[in-house]
Motif scaffolding. Structure first.
Motif, PDB file in Angstrom:
ATOM      1  N   ILE A 331       0.851  -1.187   0.000  1.00  0.00           N
ATOM      2  CA  ILE A 331       0.000   0.000   0.000  1.00  0.00           C
ATOM      3  C   ILE A 331       0.893   1.244   0.000  1.00  0.00           C
ATOM      4  CG2 ILE A 331      -1.648   1.383   1.315  1.00  0.00           C
ATOM      5  CD1 ILE A 331      -2.923  -1.115   2.305  1.00  0.00           C
ATOM      6  N   ASN A 336      -2.863   6.233  -1.515  1.00  0.00           N
ATOM      7  CA  ASN A 336      -4.061   5.571  -1.002  1.00  0.00           C
ATOM      8  C   ASN A 336      -4.493   6.037   0.385  1.00  0.00           C
ATOM      9  OD1 ASN A 336      -4.718   3.514  -3.071  1.00  0.00           O
ATOM     10  ND2 ASN A 336      -2.635   2.839  -2.657  1.00  0.00           N
ATOM     11  N   THR A 338      -5.251   5.802   3.949  1.00  0.00           N
ATOM     12  CA  THR A 338      -5.576   4.579   4.692  1.00  0.00           C
ATOM     13  C   THR A 338      -6.851   3.907   4.189  1.00  0.00           C
ATOM     14  OG1 THR A 338      -6.779   5.875   6.364  1.00  0.00           O
ATOM     15  CG2 THR A 338      -4.445   5.416   6.786  1.00  0.00           C
ATOM     16  N   ASP A 339      -7.435   4.420   3.130  1.00  0.00           N
ATOM     17  CA  ASP A 339      -8.698   3.865   2.630  1.00  0.00           C
ATOM     18  C   ASP A 339      -8.546   2.411   2.197  1.00  0.00           C
ATOM     19  OD1 ASP A 339      -9.848   6.273   3.119  1.00  0.00           O
ATOM     20  OD2 ASP A 339      -9.728   6.997   1.054  1.00  0.00           O
ATOM     21  N   LYS A 340      -7.516   2.137   1.404  1.00  0.00           N
ATOM     22  CA  LYS A 340      -7.308   0.768   0.922  1.00  0.00           C
ATOM     23  C   LYS A 340      -6.979  -0.166   2.081  1.00  0.00           C
ATOM     24  CE  LYS A 340      -4.668  -1.958  -2.417  1.00  0.00           C
ATOM     25  NZ  LYS A 340      -3.595  -1.937  -3.443  1.00  0.00           N
ATOM     26  N   GLN A 343     -10.092  -1.072   3.842  1.00  0.00           N
ATOM     27  CA  GLN A 343     -10.890  -1.988   3.027  1.00  0.00           C
ATOM     28  C   GLN A 343     -10.370  -3.420   3.161  1.00  0.00           C
ATOM     29  OE1 GLN A 343     -10.913  -0.986  -1.129  1.00  0.00           O
ATOM     30  NE2 GLN A 343     -12.215  -2.695  -1.700  1.00  0.00           N
ATOM     31  N   ILE A 344      -9.052  -3.566   3.172  1.00  0.00           N
ATOM     32  CA  ILE A 344      -8.449  -4.893   3.325  1.00  0.00           C
ATOM     33  C   ILE A 344      -8.806  -5.490   4.681  1.00  0.00           C
ATOM     34  CG2 ILE A 344      -6.241  -6.102   3.587  1.00  0.00           C
ATOM     35  CD1 ILE A 344      -5.107  -4.024   1.561  1.00  0.00           C
TER      36      ILE A 344
END
Length: 352
Positions: A331, A336, A338-340, A343-344
């Motif tokens: 990441i 990104n 901290t959105d990705k 999501q993970i």
């Protein structure tokens, strides 16, 4: 009407439409939970690992995640284990530690030693404790050697011996590291080839293991205990595409350390615990440099530049380590945020 088979017999029961909908919803929930039941996951329950180079912002992100998920934070930092060493390690504040559950911080005095074997044992116990609290461990830090052992397992190397340690200390009074390194050629050729002649700590450890077991230390490397047998590691690697950005973060970190009083902290810890430059805790970046500064009386500006250079070199070594970890999710936090990441984690922790 619903038909249920009990003990091989067909049974019919009257049931309303609303009851059918509730039963259907309940079955979906149960099936979703069972997908992540330890037995059905071969007893591998989740552990999240958040890796990244120094100053990238791992601790800040961990605190954000703490507020949103049922997690407890586990420090993977070889310097944060020491009490009273707060500024040079960029340790979370006392207020944060009091309000958000952290593990493996302030667990040793600076005059005590701690190695990867101690960490491996401690982290295993902590993970078990966190899971018993129905929480998920979030391992956060930059000590890549510790992470490497977590992922690859710990070799079953014999423990340290006080008597052997005394003999090695005696040998140090008569022989240099280069001469002791030459000894390895006669009983552990692999270690002789793999260990740098100036790496005093690893040379001494190889000699100590041979003295206590009669076997080369390299003979133990393939005999490992693997945590991944019991746990499913979700490894998330934080990166920044721009080297300039990470250098700026490191520069800011170093300036803040000195602004907060790093020099005074080192003097305090040194005097309180009777430490020297040979103490394990004082080999950390910043601490060893301040001790040198106190002996040589160089300028503070020179001291800061040395700390800056050493921290950049550390980040470079960490990047090298990170390339070796293949089972990771990359990441780039510069794009990104901290959105990705969230999501993970949502995908893995939806059963909680």
């Amino acid at each position: 009407m619903v038909i249920i088979f009990l003990n091989g017999q067909k049974n019919s029961f009257p049931i309303s439409q609303n009851q059918i909908l509730r039963l259907t919803l309940l079955s979906w929930i149960i099936l979703d939970l069972l997908k992540f039941h330890p037995v059905l996951m071969n007893n591998r329950i989740p552990v999240i690992a958040l890796l990244g180079p120094t100053a990238i912002g791992k601790s800040k992100i961990a605190l954000e995640l703490y507020d949103q998920y049922p997690i407890e934070i586990v420090s993977v930092d070889s310097a944060m284990i020491y009490k009273d060493m707060d500024i040079g390690t960029d340790k979370p504040t006392h207020e944060v530690l009091a309000s958000k559950k952290h593990h493996l911080i302030d667990i040793r005095n600076p005059n005590q030693n701690y190695n990867v074997g101690d960490f491996y044992s401690d982290v295993n116990n902590v993970i078990t404790e966190i899971h018993s609290n129905r929480k998920v461990p979030l391992l956060v830090g930059g000590s890549m050697m510790y992470f490497n052992r977590l992922f690859k397992g710990l070799s079953q190397i014999p423990g340290r011996s006080i008597s052997d340690r005394k003999l090695i200390n005696h040998l140090n009074n008569f022989y240099t590291s280069t001469q002791l390194h030459e000894c390895l050629k006669h009983f552990d050729k692999k270690s002789y080839n793999n260990i740098n002649k100036n790496d005093k700590q690893r040379i001494e450890r190889a000699i100590e293991v041979y003295m206590s077991s009669g076997k080369p230390i390299t003979s133990f490397f393939n005999k490992t205990n693997l945590l991944e047998v019991n746990y499913k590691f979700i490894n998330i690697k934080l990166t920044i595409s721009s080297r300039k950005d990470i250098h700026e973060k490191i520069s800011h970190r170093v300036k803040q350390m000195f602004k907060k009083g790093l020099i005074d902290e080192v003097i305090y810890v040194r005097d309180k615990y009777s430490l020297s430059k040979d103490s394990q805790s004082m080999k950390s970046i910043g601490y060893r440099h301040v001790l040198e500064y106190l002996e040589t009386k160089e300028t503070v500006n020179d001291l800061q530049n040395k700390c800056l250079f050493a921290t950049r070199q550390l980040a470079k070594r960490q990047h090298t380590w990170l390339k070796q970890f293949t089972d990771v999710i990359d990441i780039d936090i510069s794009t990104n945020k901290t959105d990705k990441l969230k999501q993970i984690i949502d995908n893995y922790l939806q059963f909680i």
